[in-house]
Structures are given as structure tokens and as C-alpha cells.
Design a protein around this motif. Structure first.
Motif, PDB file in Angstrom:
ATOM      1  N   MET A  43       2.212  -4.964  -1.395  1.00 19.01           N
ATOM      2  CA  MET A  43       2.504  -4.968  -2.823  1.00 19.01           C
ATOM      3  C   MET A  43       3.957  -4.572  -3.037  1.00 19.01           C
ATOM      4  O   MET A  43       4.364  -3.455  -2.699  1.00 19.01           O
ATOM      5  CB  MET A  43       1.566  -4.023  -3.570  1.00 19.01           C
ATOM      6  CG  MET A  43       1.540  -4.269  -5.067  1.00 19.01           C
ATOM      7  SD  MET A  43       0.194  -3.378  -5.875  1.00 19.01           S
ATOM      8  CE  MET A  43       0.183  -4.217  -7.470  1.00 19.01           C
ATOM      9  N   SER A  44       4.724  -5.489  -3.592  1.00 17.84           N
ATOM     10  CA  SER A  44       6.141  -5.262  -3.845  1.00 17.84           C
ATOM     11  C   SER A  44       6.362  -5.194  -5.351  1.00 17.84           C
ATOM     12  O   SER A  44       6.194  -6.189  -6.058  1.00 17.84           O
ATOM     13  CB  SER A  44       6.975  -6.400  -3.236  1.00 17.84           C
ATOM     14  OG  SER A  44       8.314  -6.324  -3.663  1.00 17.84           O
ATOM     15  N   LEU A  45       6.735  -4.001  -5.836  1.00 15.03           N
ATOM     16  CA  LEU A  45       6.897  -3.803  -7.275  1.00 15.03           C
ATOM     17  C   LEU A  45       8.350  -3.524  -7.632  1.00 15.03           C
ATOM     18  O   LEU A  45       9.095  -2.907  -6.872  1.00 15.03           O
ATOM     19  CB  LEU A  45       6.027  -2.650  -7.773  1.00 15.03           C
ATOM     20  CG  LEU A  45       4.526  -2.906  -7.683  1.00 15.03           C
ATOM     21  CD1 LEU A  45       3.947  -2.158  -6.500  1.00 15.03           C
ATOM     22  CD2 LEU A  45       3.814  -2.506  -8.955  1.00 15.03           C
ATOM     23  N   ASP A  46       8.720  -3.947  -8.830  1.00  7.52           N
ATOM     24  CA  ASP A  46      10.090  -3.824  -9.311  1.00  7.52           C
ATOM     25  C   ASP A  46      10.509  -2.372  -9.493  1.00  7.52           C
ATOM     26  O   ASP A  46      11.458  -1.900  -8.880  1.00  7.52           O
ATOM     27  CB  ASP A  46      10.216  -4.603 -10.634  1.00  7.52           C
ATOM     28  CG  ASP A  46      11.524  -4.356 -11.352  1.00  7.52           C
ATOM     29  OD1 ASP A  46      12.490  -3.896 -10.719  1.00  7.52           O
ATOM     30  OD2 ASP A  46      11.591  -4.631 -12.562  1.00  7.52           O
ATOM     31  N   THR A  47       9.807  -1.624 -10.353  1.00 13.84           N
ATOM     32  CA  THR A  47      10.326  -0.326 -10.766  1.00 13.84           C
ATOM     33  C   THR A  47       9.224   0.672 -11.093  1.00 13.84           C
ATOM     34  O   THR A  47       8.145   0.290 -11.529  1.00 13.84           O
ATOM     35  CB  THR A  47      11.236  -0.479 -12.006  1.00 13.84           C
ATOM     36  OG1 THR A  47      11.730   0.800 -12.413  1.00 13.84           O
ATOM     37  CG2 THR A  47      10.469  -1.103 -13.170  1.00 13.84           C
ATOM     38  N   GLN A  48       9.539   1.947 -10.897  1.00  7.93           N
ATOM     39  CA  GLN A  48       8.672   3.037 -11.326  1.00  7.93           C
ATOM     40  C   GLN A  48       9.164   3.666 -12.628  1.00  7.93           C
ATOM     41  O   GLN A  48       8.594   4.641 -13.105  1.00  7.93           O
ATOM     42  CB  GLN A  48       8.627   4.131 -10.246  1.00  7.93           C
ATOM     43  CG  GLN A  48       7.876   3.732  -8.994  1.00  7.93           C
ATOM     44  CD  GLN A  48       7.955   4.797  -7.922  1.00  7.93           C
ATOM     45  OE1 GLN A  48       9.003   4.995  -7.321  1.00  7.93           O
ATOM     46  NE2 GLN A  48       6.859   5.482  -7.669  1.00  7.93           N
ATOM     47  N   ARG A  52       3.891   1.665 -17.248  1.00  8.26           N
ATOM     48  CA  ARG A  52       2.796   0.732 -17.024  1.00  8.26           C
ATOM     49  C   ARG A  52       2.693   0.273 -15.578  1.00  8.26           C
ATOM     50  O   ARG A  52       1.599   0.048 -15.070  1.00  8.26           O
ATOM     51  CB  ARG A  52       2.900  -0.477 -17.950  1.00  8.26           C
ATOM     52  CG  ARG A  52       4.045  -1.436 -17.664  1.00  8.26           C
ATOM     53  CD  ARG A  52       3.635  -2.860 -17.964  1.00  8.26           C
ATOM     54  NE  ARG A  52       2.566  -3.302 -17.098  1.00  8.26           N
ATOM     55  CZ  ARG A  52       2.124  -4.551 -17.061  1.00  8.26           C
ATOM     56  NH1 ARG A  52       2.653  -5.454 -17.835  1.00  8.26           N
ATOM     57  NH2 ARG A  52       1.147  -4.904 -16.248  1.00  8.26           N
ATOM     58  N   TRP A  53       3.820   0.145 -14.853  1.00  9.08           N
ATOM     59  CA  TRP A  53       3.739  -0.355 -13.479  1.00  9.08           C
ATOM     60  C   TRP A  53       3.092   0.672 -12.561  1.00  9.08           C
ATOM     61  O   TRP A  53       2.427   0.313 -11.585  1.00  9.08           O
ATOM     62  CB  TRP A  53       5.122  -0.755 -12.976  1.00  9.08           C
ATOM     63  CG  TRP A  53       5.721  -1.856 -13.795  1.00  9.08           C
ATOM     64  CD1 TRP A  53       6.857  -1.800 -14.551  1.00  9.08           C
ATOM     65  CD2 TRP A  53       5.183  -3.169 -13.988  1.00  9.08           C
ATOM     66  NE1 TRP A  53       7.061  -2.996 -15.192  1.00  9.08           N
ATOM     67  CE2 TRP A  53       6.051  -3.859 -14.866  1.00  9.08           C
ATOM     68  CE3 TRP A  53       4.047  -3.832 -13.504  1.00  9.08           C
ATOM     69  CZ2 TRP A  53       5.822  -5.171 -15.263  1.00  9.08           C
ATOM     70  CZ3 TRP A  53       3.820  -5.140 -13.914  1.00  9.08           C
ATOM     71  CH2 TRP A  53       4.695  -5.794 -14.773  1.00  9.08           C
ATOM     72  N   ILE A  54       3.283   1.940 -12.874  1.00  5.95           N
ATOM     73  CA  ILE A  54       2.613   2.982 -12.102  1.00  5.95           C
ATOM     74  C   ILE A  54       1.102   2.874 -12.299  1.00  5.95           C
ATOM     75  O   ILE A  54       0.322   2.999 -11.350  1.00  5.95           O
ATOM     76  CB  ILE A  54       3.133   4.369 -12.532  1.00  5.95           C
ATOM     77  CG1 ILE A  54       4.625   4.485 -12.201  1.00  5.95           C
ATOM     78  CG2 ILE A  54       2.338   5.483 -11.847  1.00  5.95           C
ATOM     79  CD1 ILE A  54       5.286   5.718 -12.751  1.00  5.95           C
ATOM     80  N   GLN A  55       0.703   2.618 -13.538  1.00 13.33           N
ATOM     81  CA  GLN A  55      -0.727   2.434 -13.815  1.00 13.33           C
ATOM     82  C   GLN A  55      -1.268   1.198 -13.109  1.00 13.33           C
ATOM     83  O   GLN A  55      -2.367   1.224 -12.542  1.00 13.33           O
ATOM     84  CB  GLN A  55      -0.950   2.305 -15.322  1.00 13.33           C
ATOM     85  CG  GLN A  55      -0.778   3.579 -16.101  1.00 13.33           C
ATOM     86  CD  GLN A  55      -1.588   3.535 -17.384  1.00 13.33           C
ATOM     87  OE1 GLN A  55      -2.749   3.148 -17.397  1.00 13.33           O
ATOM     88  NE2 GLN A  55      -0.960   3.935 -18.473  1.00 13.33           N
ATOM     89  N   ASP A  56      -0.525   0.098 -13.149  1.00 13.50           N
ATOM     90  CA  ASP A  56      -0.971  -1.135 -12.484  1.00 13.50           C
ATOM     91  C   ASP A  56      -1.209  -0.890 -10.999  1.00 13.50           C
ATOM     92  O   ASP A  56      -2.238  -1.296 -10.452  1.00 13.50           O
ATOM     93  CB  ASP A  56       0.080  -2.236 -12.658  1.00 13.50           C
ATOM     94  CG  ASP A  56       0.039  -2.899 -14.016  1.00 13.50           C
ATOM     95  OD1 ASP A  56      -0.617  -3.935 -14.150  1.00 13.50           O
ATOM     96  OD2 ASP A  56       0.670  -2.372 -14.954  1.00 13.50           O
ATOM     97  N   VAL A  99       1.614  -9.473  -2.762  1.00 13.30           N
ATOM     98  CA  VAL A  99       1.537  -9.416  -4.221  1.00 13.30           C
ATOM     99  C   VAL A  99       2.876  -8.889  -4.728  1.00 13.30           C
ATOM    100  O   VAL A  99       3.325  -7.818  -4.303  1.00 13.30           O
ATOM    101  CB  VAL A  99       0.392  -8.504  -4.694  1.00 13.30           C
ATOM    102  CG1 VAL A  99       0.335  -8.451  -6.219  1.00 13.30           C
ATOM    103  CG2 VAL A  99      -0.939  -8.983  -4.120  1.00 13.30           C
ATOM    104  N   VAL A 100       3.507  -9.633  -5.649  1.00  6.67           N
ATOM    105  CA  VAL A 100       4.868  -9.303  -6.056  1.00  6.67           C
ATOM    106  C   VAL A 100       4.976  -9.185  -7.571  1.00  6.67           C
ATOM    107  O   VAL A 100       4.536 -10.072  -8.304  1.00  6.67           O
ATOM    108  CB  VAL A 100       5.876 -10.364  -5.565  1.00  6.67           C
ATOM    109  CG1 VAL A 100       7.304  -9.985  -5.966  1.00  6.67           C
ATOM    110  CG2 VAL A 100       5.787 -10.550  -4.057  1.00  6.67           C
ATOM    111  N   VAL A 101       5.574  -8.077  -8.030  1.00  4.43           N
ATOM    112  CA  VAL A 101       6.074  -7.965  -9.397  1.00  4.43           C
ATOM    113  C   VAL A 101       7.591  -8.055  -9.269  1.00  4.43           C
ATOM    114  O   VAL A 101       8.251  -7.070  -8.925  1.00  4.43           O
ATOM    115  CB  VAL A 101       5.677  -6.625 -10.057  1.00  4.43           C
ATOM    116  CG1 VAL A 101       6.272  -6.544 -11.473  1.00  4.43           C
ATOM    117  CG2 VAL A 101       4.167  -6.478 -10.118  1.00  4.43           C
TER     118      VAL A 101
END
Length: 361
Positions: A43-48, A52-56, A99-101
Motif C-alpha cells: 500500500m503506497s499512500l501520498d500523505t499522513q 482521512r488517509w490515516i483512517q483509510d 494499492v496506490v493513493v
């Protein structure tokens, strides 16, 4: 279901199956005690920086664990080079699905192609990855988000007023989809001259600081007539806009929209400084994404009822509905769903005097 719809579903299912076929040469996946294969999800996420991204990530990982999958998460801190390098590490580390944001939906196209070279299917989570052979896209209906924001302003102002728009980040395709929805609603009112956009700009990285600067500039450009509403495309940009309005005593007098139902935004709604947010039930999206990632890793078929173009192909897509939340229905939506945990009510209304809070249900 009509024949045309049946054919569309079959076509989309086949598209996903074709995408899954790229990973079939990766060898066997170990089996767990329950008989299910143990899979590894990158899982590659943009930002903390956005709540909301922390919740996702938390909700996605919890569901994946229920399904017997291991999730390896990387945060890019809104840096394209960092995100690409992290995706490269995840792929080299043997993930079964990525999985990428994306921070930048165009920049991460290289990561999708790199994943395919290694037989790893890729999912874009809530932000489209452009110009690549993406396998699956899961999100909310972002055009509907923009429509909801603009329609709220139109209805509340009875079709007449002066508007500021704080748009999202140009690196995020969702920002353009939200704007599209806003444009669809506003166009007839703007064409007739009943409403006017007195200032608008794009907030880089959806940053509250940039949103504040945009709203400060709007106050200078609007003249003595001022403006009646700020259509802020997210709760983060709403925060920046409201900070600017506080400085002039306009907070609570000028309408401000948002999206995501962030805790701080819900508090502002309860207190009256933010007018609305668009609630996107993250639990549902995160669970469906984890289900899809688990299935793709195990080479199972996925039914996608819709498709969204990404510049190269019509990507099989799963889109969830959204809900408008105001002070009037905050209790029946965000609080009822315990969106911010079992003490959601207390978290939202902690700054509201006890005698002004709605009764706890």
C-alpha cells in the motif's frame, strides 16, 4: 438488467480478469491454516497530513487482516520521487498486489507499468492513476461530490450570490472531477448572471495554508461587496478558508463547503463556522478495496459495474455514493456511524456548550 448492461458488466469483468492474468506467472502463494492463500498487499499512500488517509489505511489494513492478508504500508509525504521509489521497493519485496493513493496521478503511471513487468496487478485507491494500463479503480463518485457542494450553495443562497472557489490540487485527478460537478450545477446561474465567481484558484497539495492564501486574495479582489460563499473542495481547504474568515469576523456568516467529514470539520459544523461537508463512508470503501486487493492477489474475478477513463483505457471501477452532512443531520450520519470511533459524539461536540448540544441517541 438489460442486454446492454449485461454486456457492459461482462466486458468489465473480462477486463479485470485480463489484468489479473499478468500475475499468473509469479508462482504459488503459500496457504494458511484455514486453506486460504497468504497474500501480501503493498500500500503506497501520498500523505499522513490529512486525517482521512490515516483512517483509510487503518480501515483497509484491519479488513485485509480479517481476510488473512499482510499489508505493507509506505507513506510518501507528498513527494513523487519518494512514492515511486517506495512502490519500487514494495514490488521488489514480493507483494502480490499494489494499492496506490498517488500524490500525482500521472507520475505514478510508471509504477503501474513497473508492477506489470513483475506480474503485480495494481489498484488506484480513491485517486486515479493516469495514462497507464491500470487494473482497477475504487473511489467515491467525485463528480457527485462537486455537484453536492455547489447545489448546497445554490439552494442556500436561493440561486443568487457571489462565490469564491478553492479548488483542489492539480496533481490529483479528483480535483478536476469535483470541479466538473461544481461547474455542472453553477453554469446556468453564472450564465444568467444570477451568481458570480469573484475569485478562484487551485490549492497545491490540498493544503490549508494555500487555501488560506487563496481566501485572503479573494477578500482583496472581491471589493466592498465581498462574497457570500466559499466552495472549498475539501475539509482541509475549508479549514484554511475559515481561518482567513476568522480574521475578519466573517466565520459563520459566509457559507463554506467541504468534503471528507474530517473530525475537525465536523466540529466546525457543530459550532457553526463550516456549513457542510460531503460524507464519504470510508469504512465501506476501505473494506471493498481490501476485498478487491485480496481477490486480485488470489487471482479471483472481480465484478466492476462501471468504468472511468484514465487517458489510456476505460478502467474497471467501483464507485461508492456520498452523503451531504450539515448541522441538521450530523447526528444521523457521522455520529450514528461512529465514524470517528465509539466516542464520536463527545469528540464532535466537546466545544459546544452542553445546553446547545443535540441529545445523545
Amino acid at each position: 438488467m438489460s442486454l446492454r448492461n449485461i454486456l457492459m458488466v461482462v466486458s468489465l469483468v473480462l477486463s479485470v480478469l485480463i489484468g489479473l492474468a499478468i500475475g499468473r506467472g509469479r508462482g504459488p502463494i503459500a496457504a494458511s491454516r484455514s486453506g486460504e492463500r497468504i497474500v501480501k498487499i503493498g500500500m503506497s499512500l501520498d500523505t499522513q497530513k490529512e486525517e482521512r488517509w490515516i483512517q483509510d489505511e487503518r480501515r483497509f489494513s484491519a479488513r485485509a487482516k480479517e481476510l488473512g492478508a499482510e499489508v505493507v504500508t509506505q507513506w510518501a509525504n507528498s513527494d513523487d520521487s519518494t512514492q515511486f521509489n517506495q512502490a519500487q521497493q514494495l514490488i521488489a519485496g514480493g507483494v502480490d498486489v499494489l494499492v496506490v493513493v498517488p500524490h500525482d496521478g500521472k507520475a505514478m503511471a510508471r509504477a503501474v507499468e513497473m508492477a506489470h513487468e513483475r506480474g503485480v496487478p495494481t489498484i488506484a485507491y480513491d485517486r486515479m492513476i493516469k495514462d497507464c494500463d491500470l487494473d482497477l479503480y475504487l473511489s467515491f463518485d467525485n463528480v457527485a461530490v462537486g455537484r453536492a457542494q455547489a447545489q448546497y450553495v445554490v439552494d442556500t443562497l436561493r440561486g443568487h450570490g457571489r462565490i469564491v472557489r478553492v479548488l483542489g490540487s492539480k496533481t490529483d485527478n479528483n480535483a478536476f472531477l469535483v470541479k466538473q460537478g461544481q461547474d455542472e450545477v453553477l453554469k446556468p446561474y453564472l450564465d444568467r448572471g444570477d451568481m458570480k465567481i469573484v475569485h478562484e484558484d487551485w490549492a497545491d497539495d490540498w493544503s490549508p495554508e494555500n487555501a488560506k492564501k487563496i481566501t485572503n486574495a479573494a477578500r482583496q479582489n472581491a471589493g466592498p461587496e465581498g462574497f457570500d460563499a466559499v466552495i472549498a473542495s475539501s475539509d482541509g481547504t475549508a479549514a484554511g478558508a475559515i481561518e482567513s474568515l476568522i480574521a475578519t469576523g466573517q466565520a459563520g456568516k459566509v457559507l463554506v463547503t467541504g468534503q471528507d467529514a474530517d473530525l475537525t470539520a465536523c466540529r466546525r459544523i457543530a459550532q457553526g463556522t463550516q456549513s457542510m461537508t460531503v460524507y464519504k463512508p470510508l469504512e465501506k470503501l476501505a473494506r471493498r478495496a481490501a476485498d478487491a486487493a485480496s481477490d486480485m492477489a488470489r487471482r479471483r474475478p472481480i465484478v466492476a459495474m462501471q468504468s472511468v477513463p484514465n487517458g489510456r483505457r476505460d478502467v474497471p471501477s467501483i464507485l461508492e455514493n456520498v452523503i451531504v452532512v450539515t448541522r441538521d443531520n450530523l447526528m444521523d450520519t457521522v455520529v450514528k456511524d461512529n465514524f470517528h470511533g465509539p466516542d464520536t459524539y463527545e469528540k464532535i461536540y466537546e466545544a459546544v456548550p452542553a445546553d446547545q448540544r443535540p441529545p445523545k441517541k
